[in-house]
Design a protein around this motif. Sequence first.
Motif, PDB file in Angstrom:
ATOM      1  N   GLY A 136       0.761  -1.331   0.091  1.00 39.93           N
ATOM      2  CA  GLY A 136      -0.003  -0.008  -0.112  1.00 39.93           C
ATOM      3  C   GLY A 136       0.864   1.192   0.142  1.00 39.93           C
ATOM      4  O   GLY A 136       0.352   2.336   0.022  1.00 39.93           O
ATOM      5  N   SER A 137       2.189   1.202  -0.039  1.00 39.33           N
ATOM      6  CA  SER A 137       2.920   2.336  -0.157  1.00 39.33           C
ATOM      7  C   SER A 137       3.167   3.222  -1.288  1.00 39.33           C
ATOM      8  O   SER A 137       2.779   2.715  -2.373  1.00 39.33           O
ATOM      9  N   GLN A 138       3.545   4.285  -1.382  1.00 36.48           N
ATOM     10  CA  GLN A 138       3.612   5.219  -2.470  1.00 36.48           C
ATOM     11  C   GLN A 138       4.913   5.976  -2.466  1.00 36.48           C
ATOM     12  O   GLN A 138       5.128   6.771  -1.157  1.00 36.48           O
ATOM     13  N   ILE A 139       5.445   6.355  -3.616  1.00 33.68           N
ATOM     14  CA  ILE A 139       6.436   7.403  -3.790  1.00 33.68           C
ATOM     15  C   ILE A 139       5.745   8.487  -4.421  1.00 33.68           C
ATOM     16  O   ILE A 139       5.360   8.476  -5.430  1.00 33.68           O
ATOM     17  N   ARG A 140       5.915   9.661  -3.823  1.00 38.29           N
ATOM     18  CA  ARG A 140       5.171  10.629  -4.544  1.00 38.29           C
ATOM     19  C   ARG A 140       6.130  12.148  -4.489  1.00 38.29           C
ATOM     20  O   ARG A 140       6.637  12.458  -3.402  1.00 38.29           O
ATOM     21  N   PHE A 141       6.257  12.593  -5.750  1.00 41.89           N
ATOM     22  CA  PHE A 141       7.031  14.008  -5.840  1.00 41.89           C
ATOM     23  C   PHE A 141       6.174  15.045  -5.734  1.00 41.89           C
ATOM     24  O   PHE A 141       5.880  15.694  -7.088  1.00 41.89           O
ATOM     25  N   GLN A 142       5.448  15.317  -4.877  1.00 45.05           N
ATOM     26  CA  GLN A 142       4.739  16.567  -4.677  1.00 45.05           C
ATOM     27  C   GLN A 142       4.593  17.139  -3.191  1.00 45.05           C
ATOM     28  O   GLN A 142       4.765  16.323  -2.252  1.00 45.05           O
ATOM     29  N   ASN A 143       4.363  18.223  -3.059  1.00 46.19           N
ATOM     30  CA  ASN A 143       3.853  18.965  -1.639  1.00 46.19           C
ATOM     31  C   ASN A 143       2.731  19.935  -1.819  1.00 46.19           C
ATOM     32  O   ASN A 143       2.277  20.337  -3.264  1.00 46.19           O
ATOM     33  N   ALA A 144       2.612  20.868  -1.082  1.00 50.43           N
ATOM     34  CA  ALA A 144       1.358  21.824  -1.072  1.00 50.43           C
ATOM     35  C   ALA A 144       1.968  23.038  -1.972  1.00 50.43           C
ATOM     36  O   ALA A 144       0.901  24.040  -2.158  1.00 50.43           O
ATOM     37  N   PHE A 145       3.015  23.191  -2.314  1.00 45.70           N
ATOM     38  CA  PHE A 145       3.836  24.438  -3.210  1.00 45.70           C
ATOM     39  C   PHE A 145       4.462  23.742  -4.294  1.00 45.70           C
ATOM     40  O   PHE A 145       4.843  22.688  -4.306  1.00 45.70           O
ATOM     41  N   HIS A 146       4.489  24.595  -5.451  1.00 44.67           N
ATOM     42  CA  HIS A 146       5.091  24.375  -6.457  1.00 44.67           C
ATOM     43  C   HIS A 146       6.419  24.632  -6.536  1.00 44.67           C
ATOM     44  O   HIS A 146       7.015  25.620  -6.977  1.00 44.67           O
ATOM     45  N   TYR A 147       7.209  23.835  -5.958  1.00 46.26           N
ATOM     46  CA  TYR A 147       8.560  24.050  -5.924  1.00 46.26           C
ATOM     47  C   TYR A 147       9.550  23.407  -6.933  1.00 46.26           C
ATOM     48  O   TYR A 147      10.825  23.710  -7.041  1.00 46.26           O
ATOM     49  N   ASN A 148       8.959  22.745  -7.876  1.00 47.94           N
ATOM     50  CA  ASN A 148       9.671  21.876  -8.861  1.00 47.94           C
ATOM     51  C   ASN A 148      10.634  21.224  -8.601  1.00 47.94           C
ATOM     52  O   ASN A 148      11.853  21.337  -8.809  1.00 47.94           O
ATOM     53  N   HIS A 149      10.372  20.092  -7.654  1.00 44.48           N
ATOM     54  CA  HIS A 149      11.213  19.111  -7.230  1.00 44.48           C
ATOM     55  C   HIS A 149      11.882  18.505  -8.478  1.00 44.48           C
ATOM     56  O   HIS A 149      11.291  18.276  -9.700  1.00 44.48           O
ATOM     57  N   GLU A 150      13.087  18.151  -8.383  1.00 46.61           N
ATOM     58  CA  GLU A 150      14.113  17.429  -9.451  1.00 46.61           C
ATOM     59  C   GLU A 150      14.048  15.784  -9.194  1.00 46.61           C
ATOM     60  O   GLU A 150      14.187  15.424  -7.949  1.00 46.61           O
ATOM     61  N   ILE A 151      13.692  15.262 -10.119  1.00 50.42           N
ATOM     62  CA  ILE A 151      13.544  13.700 -10.074  1.00 50.42           C
ATOM     63  C   ILE A 151      14.576  13.195 -11.116  1.00 50.42           C
ATOM     64  O   ILE A 151      14.395  13.235 -12.173  1.00 50.42           O
ATOM     65  N   ILE A 152      15.630  12.629 -10.552  1.00 50.82           N
ATOM     66  CA  ILE A 152      16.639  12.211 -11.480  1.00 50.82           C
ATOM     67  C   ILE A 152      16.721  10.626 -11.101  1.00 50.82           C
ATOM     68  O   ILE A 152      17.344  10.227 -10.074  1.00 50.82           O
ATOM     69  N   MET A 153      16.023   9.819 -11.809  1.00 52.16           N
ATOM     70  CA  MET A 153      15.813   8.158 -11.675  1.00 52.16           C
ATOM     71  C   MET A 153      16.522   7.547 -12.959  1.00 52.16           C
ATOM     72  O   MET A 153      15.428   7.372 -13.692  1.00 52.16           O
TER      73      MET A 153
END
Length: 408
Positions: free
Chosen positions: A281-298
């Motif tokens: 039931g777990s999840q990896i989520r690249f998001q939060n309450a603000f638009h910080y433009n997180h970097e995802i290098i996978m």
Amino acid sequence: MKIFKQTHRLATFAVASLMLFSCSSDDDGLEPDDPTVINPPIVLDCSYFGENPNVHLTDDPNAPVDYIVNCDPMTSGDFIIDAGVVIAFESDAGLRLGKYADGKIQMNGTADKPIILTGTQKDKGSWRGIQISSDNPANRMDYVTVEYAGQTGRNGWALQGSLIGTYGAVLEMNHCTVQHGHLIGFHWYNNSKSLTLSNSTFTGNDTPIETSVNHINSIDGTSTYTGNVNNYIKLTSHDVYQDVTFHKTDVPFLSTGFKPDNGAKRRFTFEPGVTILMEAGSQIRFQNAFHYNHEIIMVGTAEDPITIKGKEDVPGYWTGIQIDYTTNPLNEIGFLDIANAGATNGYPNGAILLGSWDIFLNMHDVNFIDCFEYAVSIERPNDINFSYNNLNLVNTPKMFSDWSGGEI
């Protein structure tokens, strides 16, 4: 108790004996050398620690065990151990170092003269372990072995582990061994401050390491984590408050899921060869309450892909990866094997979810293996910058869906 120093000394004594008996009869009148003196250990009880706020333990070359600790003291001053010291702990004994203070903790072993922290009984959990709470930047452990520790449930220790960092702890740890520990060998809690770890060994424990995703930068390929009951590095804490890099290690990570906190932009980097097992039931989520433009290098490689899969090989065992509100042009997912993902109780149920209209993602060379229904679910397919190629379904029914489960 034949520990390092004693074994070394006995070997030397055996060689000397062979040399003595091989002498000619002309030497029969010589008096033999005095036998090696074996000194008993010094017992350190709680009164000793109470009377000595600063502790400096030295090596006695003629003592197989230098000290026996028979209590569970709480120290606040400097705590220094010289190379070659052996300390044996009785049941219910342990050390709480730097509690509510910043006393310097230094265990200065060497390759030739390691420090041994062991139990008087050679059983898992026979003594409590070492707890470090000092935030002194000079704290370090070099060539230290901690073994047979991890006793729980007595004298108020609610924390689990043979070697524990908590309450703002700082530690540099090099060429150390944590072995035969009950429950957790090395437990570095999320509320610890800073960890530097290299060239160490974690083996024979129930679980080698448990730590927060926020300390994942310190867990790298210079150390080894195999030979335990559970051969994985257990990750806790969902909210990530700094940039993190998942390094390739010789065992997988086990995660209950994680996401950035609401503090600032975060960068998530996954090196080639990283393997993450996901709890049910777990999840990896690249998001939060603000638009910080997180970097995802996978980004893995063809020879060394990244693998993220369920702890159990069951379609839909974990929810998957969700990306929202990041238009960072560095976002890339490539050479990834994602397995066993997808919600089983509603829509969207893709292994990878692209939510919102603010998304940039380059995705390529991804294998969707034994996922529940869809590979990718997209909330606003006409409003995102999503490029893809070489996406492969392996025992996964369909490629793309909208947010309501319709195939697109």
